[in-house]
Write a protein that holds these residues in place. Structure first.
Motif, PDB file in Angstrom:
ATOM      1  N   MET A   1      34.534  50.026  51.875  1.00  0.00           N
ATOM      2  CA  MET A   1      34.824  48.738  51.277  1.00  0.00           C
ATOM      3  C   MET A   1      35.353  48.982  49.862  1.00  0.00           C
ATOM      4  N   THR A   2      36.333  48.205  49.483  1.00  0.00           N
ATOM      5  CA  THR A   2      36.924  48.330  48.154  1.00  0.00           C
ATOM      6  C   THR A   2      36.321  47.273  47.243  1.00  0.00           C
ATOM      7  N   TYR A   3      35.848  47.733  46.112  1.00  0.00           N
ATOM      8  CA  TYR A   3      35.235  46.829  45.142  1.00  0.00           C
ATOM      9  C   TYR A   3      36.194  46.615  43.985  1.00  0.00           C
ATOM     10  N   ARG A   4      36.108  45.435  43.394  1.00  0.00           N
ATOM     11  CA  ARG A   4      36.996  45.094  42.284  1.00  0.00           C
ATOM     12  C   ARG A   4      36.298  45.243  40.938  1.00  0.00           C
ATOM     13  N   HIS A   5      35.006  45.041  40.920  1.00  0.00           N
ATOM     14  CA  HIS A   5      34.257  45.164  39.667  1.00  0.00           C
ATOM     15  C   HIS A   5      34.184  46.647  39.304  1.00  0.00           C
ATOM     16  N   PRO A   6      34.511  47.016  38.056  1.00  0.00           N
ATOM     17  CA  PRO A   6      34.512  48.447  37.680  1.00  0.00           C
ATOM     18  C   PRO A   6      33.167  49.140  37.906  1.00  0.00           C
ATOM     19  N   ARG A   7      32.106  48.483  37.540  1.00  0.00           N
ATOM     20  CA  ARG A   7      30.784  49.115  37.716  1.00  0.00           C
ATOM     21  C   ARG A   7      30.457  49.230  39.202  1.00  0.00           C
ATOM     22  N   ALA A   8      30.834  48.230  39.986  1.00  0.00           N
ATOM     23  CA  ALA A   8      30.605  48.279  41.433  1.00  0.00           C
ATOM     24  C   ALA A   8      31.373  49.437  42.055  1.00  0.00           C
ATOM     25  N   GLN A   9      32.570  49.702  41.554  1.00  0.00           N
ATOM     26  CA  GLN A   9      33.359  50.830  42.049  1.00  0.00           C
ATOM     27  C   GLN A   9      32.644  52.149  41.799  1.00  0.00           C
ATOM     28  N   ARG A  10      32.083  52.288  40.605  1.00  0.00           N
ATOM     29  CA  ARG A  10      31.355  53.527  40.283  1.00  0.00           C
ATOM     30  C   ARG A  10      30.080  53.645  41.113  1.00  0.00           C
ATOM     31  N   LEU A  11      29.378  52.526  41.284  1.00  0.00           N
ATOM     32  CA  LEU A  11      28.128  52.538  42.057  1.00  0.00           C
ATOM     33  C   LEU A  11      28.377  52.759  43.552  1.00  0.00           C
ATOM     34  N   ALA A  12      29.571  52.422  44.011  1.00  0.00           N
ATOM     35  CA  ALA A  12      29.904  52.627  45.425  1.00  0.00           C
ATOM     36  C   ALA A  12      29.822  54.102  45.799  1.00  0.00           C
ATOM     37  N   VAL A  13      30.183  54.968  44.872  1.00  0.00           N
ATOM     38  CA  VAL A  13      30.097  56.411  45.111  1.00  0.00           C
ATOM     39  C   VAL A  13      28.629  56.814  45.288  1.00  0.00           C
ATOM     40  N   VAL A  14      27.782  56.289  44.428  1.00  0.00           N
ATOM     41  CA  VAL A  14      26.350  56.587  44.507  1.00  0.00           C
ATOM     42  C   VAL A  14      25.774  56.019  45.806  1.00  0.00           C
ATOM     43  N   LEU A  15      26.209  54.816  46.176  1.00  0.00           N
ATOM     44  CA  LEU A  15      25.731  54.206  47.418  1.00  0.00           C
ATOM     45  C   LEU A  15      26.121  55.061  48.619  1.00  0.00           C
ATOM     46  N   ASP A  16      27.333  55.573  48.618  1.00  0.00           N
ATOM     47  CA  ASP A  16      27.772  56.431  49.716  1.00  0.00           C
ATOM     48  C   ASP A  16      26.873  57.665  49.828  1.00  0.00           C
ATOM     49  N   ILE A  17      26.538  58.248  48.696  1.00  0.00           N
ATOM     50  CA  ILE A  17      25.646  59.418  48.683  1.00  0.00           C
ATOM     51  C   ILE A  17      24.268  59.019  49.218  1.00  0.00           C
ATOM     52  N   ARG A  18      23.757  57.880  48.766  1.00  0.00           N
ATOM     53  CA  ARG A  18      22.436  57.413  49.211  1.00  0.00           C
ATOM     54  C   ARG A  18      22.417  57.166  50.715  1.00  0.00           C
ATOM     55  N   ARG A  19      23.491  56.575  51.243  1.00  0.00           N
ATOM     56  CA  ARG A  19      23.549  56.301  52.693  1.00  0.00           C
ATOM     57  C   ARG A  19      23.582  57.609  53.483  1.00  0.00           C
ATOM     58  N   ARG A  20      24.260  58.621  52.953  1.00  0.00           N
ATOM     59  CA  ARG A  20      24.239  59.924  53.622  1.00  0.00           C
ATOM     60  C   ARG A  20      22.841  60.532  53.578  1.00  0.00           C
ATOM     61  N   GLU A  21      22.182  60.418  52.422  1.00  0.00           N
ATOM     62  CA  GLU A  21      20.798  60.911  52.310  1.00  0.00           C
ATOM     63  C   GLU A  21      19.895  60.166  53.279  1.00  0.00           C
ATOM     64  N   GLU A  22      20.117  58.868  53.393  1.00  0.00           N
ATOM     65  CA  GLU A  22      19.320  58.047  54.313  1.00  0.00           C
ATOM     66  C   GLU A  22      19.514  58.526  55.754  1.00  0.00           C
ATOM     67  N   LYS A  23      20.756  58.774  56.128  1.00  0.00           N
ATOM     68  CA  LYS A  23      21.061  59.241  57.480  1.00  0.00           C
ATOM     69  C   LYS A  23      20.395  60.593  57.746  1.00  0.00           C
ATOM     70  N   GLU A  24      20.464  61.492  56.768  1.00  0.00           N
ATOM     71  CA  GLU A  24      19.845  62.814  56.917  1.00  0.00           C
ATOM     72  C   GLU A  24      18.320  62.693  57.019  1.00  0.00           C
ATOM     73  N   ALA A  25      17.731  61.821  56.212  1.00  0.00           N
ATOM     74  CA  ALA A  25      16.272  61.628  56.250  1.00  0.00           C
ATOM     75  C   ALA A  25      15.855  61.057  57.600  1.00  0.00           C
ATOM     76  N   LEU A  26      16.637  60.142  58.121  1.00  0.00           N
ATOM     77  CA  LEU A  26      16.337  59.568  59.438  1.00  0.00           C
ATOM     78  C   LEU A  26      16.455  60.636  60.520  1.00  0.00           C
ATOM     79  N   GLN A  27      17.454  61.501  60.405  1.00  0.00           N
ATOM     80  CA  GLN A  27      17.625  62.578  61.366  1.00  0.00           C
ATOM     81  C   GLN A  27      16.440  63.549  61.327  1.00  0.00           C
ATOM     82  N   ARG A  28      15.996  63.907  60.103  1.00  0.00           N
ATOM     83  CA  ARG A  28      14.837  64.805  59.973  1.00  0.00           C
ATOM     84  C   ARG A  28      13.604  64.174  60.608  1.00  0.00           C
TER      85      ARG A  28
END
Length: 146
Positions: A1-28
């Motif tokens: 998803m593309t965000y327009r708010h500058p801070r939301a754009q930066r946080l989107a990167v962190v969210l992507d990392i968190r979702r990957r961590e979440e997926k890995e934790a669920l897999q473990r």
């Protein structure tokens, strides 16, 4: 998803990392749960095996059972009971690992959801700000035309 708010754009990167961590934790957690289920099945098989041996030496039969055969069966039942005890210890360890993995997953999941909620609020605020700016501009144009 593309965000327009500058801070939301930066946080989107962190969210992507968190979702990957979440997926890995669920897999473990899922992997540990599979191991736990397999070990519970092994324990059930061992228990059934011991019960079958007990039944064989205690069931009345027309054929006589040699004392050596009873002794060997009792010894084997003792070995199965030792294996059952070890299996119980392993099940306890796996259950503790599963509980910890579940807690880690839930923690990562809640943090990712909170971050996503924050991004959505930032985007909503940004949309409102843009709408207000557009409305002001439209009002200014309307005022100038009069």
């Amino acid at each position: 998803m593309t965000y327009r708010h500058p801070r939301a754009q930066r946080l989107a990167v962190v969210l992507d990392i968190r979702r990957r961590e979440e997926k890995e934790a669920l897999q473990r957690w899922g992997d540990i749960e599979k191991r736990l289920t397999a070990e519970k099945d092994k324990r059930t098989q061992l228990s059934d095996y011991a019960s079958e041996y007990r039944r064989q030496i205690t069931a009345p039969t027309s054929a006589s059972v040699a004392a050596g055969q009873v002794h060997n069966s009792l010894e084997f039942i003792g070995q199965i009971e030792t294996a059952l005890h070890q299996q119980d210890q392993q099940l306890q360890e796996l259950q503790a690992m599963s509980d910890k993995a579940r807690a880690v997953y839930l923690d990562v999941h809640h943090k990712a959801d909170a971050l996503e909620s924050m991004i959505e609020k930032l985007e909503e605020e940004h949309r409102h700000m843009l709408n207000r700016a557009e409305q002001r501009e439209a009002d200014e144009w309307a005022t100038r035309r009069r």
